[in-house]
Design an enzyme around this catalytic site. Structure first.
Site, PDB file in Angstrom:
ATOM      1  N   CYS B  99       0.886  -1.168   0.000  1.00 55.41           N
ATOM      2  CA  CYS B  99       0.000   0.000   0.000  1.00 55.41           C
ATOM      3  C   CYS B  99       0.916   1.208   0.000  1.00 55.41           C
ATOM      4  O   CYS B  99       1.476   1.569   1.036  1.00 55.41           O
ATOM      5  CB  CYS B  99      -0.914   0.018   1.228  1.00 55.41           C
ATOM      6  N   CYS B 102      -0.279   4.220   2.325  1.00 53.82           N
ATOM      7  CA  CYS B 102      -0.323   4.112   3.792  1.00 53.82           C
ATOM      8  C   CYS B 102      -0.130   2.665   4.218  1.00 53.82           C
ATOM      9  O   CYS B 102       1.004   2.189   4.302  1.00 53.82           O
ATOM     10  CB  CYS B 102      -1.620   4.696   4.343  1.00 53.82           C
ATOM     11  N   SER B 103      -1.232   1.945   4.464  1.00 55.25           N
ATOM     12  CA  SER B 103      -1.096   0.633   5.099  1.00 55.25           C
ATOM     13  C   SER B 103      -2.282  -0.277   4.827  1.00 55.25           C
ATOM     14  O   SER B 103      -2.543  -1.186   5.609  1.00 55.25           O
ATOM     15  CB  SER B 103      -0.967   0.832   6.603  1.00 55.25           C
ATOM     16  N   CYS B 104      -3.056  -0.034   3.751  1.00 53.60           N
ATOM     17  CA  CYS B 104      -4.240  -0.844   3.489  1.00 53.60           C
ATOM     18  C   CYS B 104      -3.850  -2.315   3.354  1.00 53.60           C
ATOM     19  O   CYS B 104      -2.906  -2.653   2.647  1.00 53.60           O
ATOM     20  CB  CYS B 104      -4.973  -0.346   2.249  1.00 53.60           C
TER      21      CYS B 104
END
Lengths: 98, 194
Positions: B99, B102-104
């Site tokens: 991602c 961010c951090s999906c």
């Protein structure tokens, strides 16, 4: 008129040259107690209809670049979530001030 | 290790929680229950789905067509979760999930994303130098294998269906699931029989 490509936003890290030579730190540890608490708050506030993932992102992506890289992952979340709850009048700004 | 939170962040969290408690928005019991529920999701769920897909062609077809339905069929509640897509590795194509923004991450089937997945270095380099990133995990793909990097987003989450390794013939589902690691489900590592 310039044909220069605008610089990507701070959070748009795909291919970012500044990290080109940075090894990925193989850190597998689960979040610490601080992180788990922030993570849980986000889920609870979302379930109660007080915030969405897109609002969380807007808050994170608005953090100035130097602070973005200085803060840890869940510290960014906390800045975003607490700021959103002030915006919405769920809590007061004075309650969050030292 | 990820750095511990700064003292001002710890203090902000304490004040924020105190304000939410005082106004009756949340309770400490709700927070504790939510932490426990989030802790319960782990890569073992994704590993069980992969092992089933390796042994059950109908489930494999469902997993690749509709990952969310396949997760529900494995007993995972996907209510309120973004759709889950599953990427099929073959002899010719390997998938890596990142991602970049961010951090999906498919948290319902893999649990919390690990720190490295959220790091600036991984997000930046997975798309620029994916084979270099894989090498840091000791994963080296033959040159003829195409490496496809897929960006997980707030609206769509991805997991990899790795190839079943040779040497696992006759293994039952539990033994197969035991070699499917979190890293293999993200695509930085490959399942190994030995």
């Amino acid at each position: 008129m310039s044909d220069a490509t605008p610089a990507p936003a701070t959070h748009d890290l795909g291919g970012a040259p500044r990290f080109r030579c940075t090894p990925v730190e193989p850190d597998d540890a689960p979040p610490d107690a601080f992180g788990k608490r922030v993570d849980a708050l986000r889920q609870i506030l979302a379930r109660k209809g007080l915030m969405s993932v897109d609002e969380l992102r807007r808050g994170i992506e608005a953090i100035p670049e130097a602070e973005y890289h200085a803060l840890g992952y869940y510290e960014r979340w906390l800045r975003s979530i607490s700021g959103l709850m002030v915006e919405k009048g769920v809590v007061a700004a004075e309650e969050l001030r030292p | 290790m990820a750095a511990p939170p700064r003292p001002d962040s710890v203090a902000l969290l304490d004040r924020f929680v105190a304000a939410l408690l005082a106004r009756g928005v949340v309770t400490e019991a709700e927070i504790a229950e939510q932490v426990a529920r989030t802790d319960a999701a782990s890569p073992e769920i994704g590993a069980r789905m992969v092992a089933r897909a390796w042994t059950d062609p109908a489930y494999r077809e469902l997993l690749l067509r509709d990952g969310s339905a396949a997760a529900e069929a494995a007993g995972v509640s996907m209510a309120g979760m973004p759709p889950l897509g599953v990427l099929e590795d073959t002899d010719r194509v390997h998938h890596l999930v990142v991602c970049t923004l961010c951090s999906c991450y498919p948290r319902a089937v893999l649990g919390y994303p690990p720190h490295w997945y959220k790091s600036s270095a991984y997000r930046a380099r997975a798309v620029r130098d994916p084979r270099g990133v894989l090498a840091e995990w000791g994963t080296v793909l033959p040159d003829h294998v195409e490496l496809r990097v897929v960006d997980s987003t707030a609206d769509y989450r991805w997991m990899v269906l790795p190839q079943r390794p040779a040497g696992t013939e006759g293994w039952d589902a539990a033994r197969l699931a035991s070699i499917v690691t979190r890293d293999a489900l993200v695509g930085v590592a490959l399942p190994k029989a030995g």
